[in-house]
Design a protein around this motif. Structure first.
Motif, mmCIF file in Angstrom:
data_model
loop_
_atom_site.group_PDB
_atom_site.id
_atom_site.type_symbol
_atom_site.label_atom_id
_atom_site.label_comp_id
_atom_site.label_asym_id
_atom_site.label_seq_id
_atom_site.Cartn_x
_atom_site.Cartn_y
_atom_site.Cartn_z
ATOM 1 N N UNK A 262 0.916 -1.275 -0.043
ATOM 2 C CA UNK A 262 0.006 0.143 -0.096
ATOM 3 C C UNK A 262 0.710 1.144 0.038
ATOM 4 N N UNK A 263 0.324 2.567 0.259
ATOM 5 C CA UNK A 263 0.859 3.457 0.321
ATOM 6 C C UNK A 263 2.290 3.393 0.965
ATOM 7 N N UNK A 264 3.338 3.748 0.352
ATOM 8 C CA UNK A 264 3.465 4.835 -0.793
ATOM 9 C C UNK A 264 3.358 4.067 -2.072
ATOM 10 N N UNK A 265 3.190 2.621 -2.136
ATOM 11 C CA UNK A 265 3.169 2.087 -3.513
ATOM 12 C C UNK A 265 1.743 2.354 -3.893
ATOM 13 N N UNK A 266 1.634 2.777 -5.212
ATOM 14 C CA UNK A 266 0.311 3.195 -5.800
ATOM 15 C C UNK A 266 -0.846 2.083 -5.875
#
Length: 273
Positions: free
Chosen positions: A106-110
């Protein structure tokens, strides 16, 4: 039977023992064969998982589906080694010889998804198989996986340093930021901090003369070798090269997860008569 633990999972088979720390990035903290430690010790060493990318992503930027995405960068100005090596994972199951672990993306992975690692000791205590998977249950996204093991250069038994043998097809030329230029060159000689192409799969051997031999095998078509430090030799099977989110896109889709395995097998050398 191992109790499920967020702190430490120990696997044993014959003379082999593996320690996994799911709370520290699902890192292999130790691999001992007949009491001999093969991995460099320390919080940042052992063997860690690289996902959802390997090595450096240039300036932390990559494009997917026409959109440009920005990842967090470190002091080098690049995004390095993924997002899961220093965060806690969940132990899904564990027994005497194997354990499975999960980490949500999840965030920071889009995008949302999961990274899974299965750690399995062979029944005879002669090998260890690691399997990584990346899954999405929604939108497709590009990804890479790999491992960054720190094998001890010297086993501390009074013998010689490790010797590495492998036969890559080429070396990726890199710029001053360690980003591949796209040009393939002759492998040359070390010391290295370089990516190599192994299109038929990785087969590398580390030999501590008179003490132990360890083979690293994988269907991975890429490997990074880092042997510029005195204390360790890193042989890193990867599904793609550094900056591969930009140069070698592999999409993870709901019906096509990314999966890669590596097997490390060993044998002790019998002392001379």
């Amino acid at each position: 039977m191992n109790a499920l633990s967020n702190e430490e999972v120990r696997l044993r088979a014959r003379g082999a023992e593996v320690v996994v720390r799911p709370g520290s990035g699902c890192r292999l903290a130790s691999l001992r064969v007949d009491g001999v430690e093969l991995l460099r010790q320390g919080a940042e060493y052992g063997s860690f998982v690289m996902a959802p990318w390997c090595g450096r992503t240039a300036a932390g930027r990559f494009r997917s589906g026409g959109e440009m995405y920005q990842l967090p960068v470190d002091e080098t100005g690049h995004a390095i080694h993924g997002l899961v090596r220093d965060v806690p994972w969940r132990t899904a199951r564990a027994d005497e010889r194997s354990a499975a672990f999960v980490r949500e993306l999840g965030d920071p992975w889009p995008w949302s998804g999961t990274v899974n690692q299965l750690v399995e000791l062979a029944e005879d205590g002669g090998s260890l198989t690691l399997t990584l998977g990346v899954e999405t249950f929604g939108d497709s996204f590009p990804a890479q996986v790999g491992w960054h093991p720190w094998f001890r250069r010297n086993l501390g038994l009074g013998g010689e340093d490790a010797r590495l043998e492998f036969d890559p097809a080429w070396r990726e030329e890199r710029d001053e930021h360690h980003i591949p230029t796209g040009r393939r060159v002759e492998p040359g000689s070390g010391p290295w901090d370089d990516a190599f192409g192994v299109p038929d799969g990785l087969s590398a051997t580390l030999t501590w003369p008179g003490e132990l031999e360890l083979k690293v095998a994988s269907r991975a078509e890429w490997v990074v070798v880092y042997d510029e430090q005195d204390a360790a030799v890193c042989v890193e099977p990867q599904s793609g090269p550094p900056n591969g989110l930009n140069s070698h896109t592999r999409l993870v889709t709901p019906i096509s997860p990314l999966e890669l395995s590596t097997t490390w097998s060993w044998r002790r050398h019998e002392p001379s008569a």
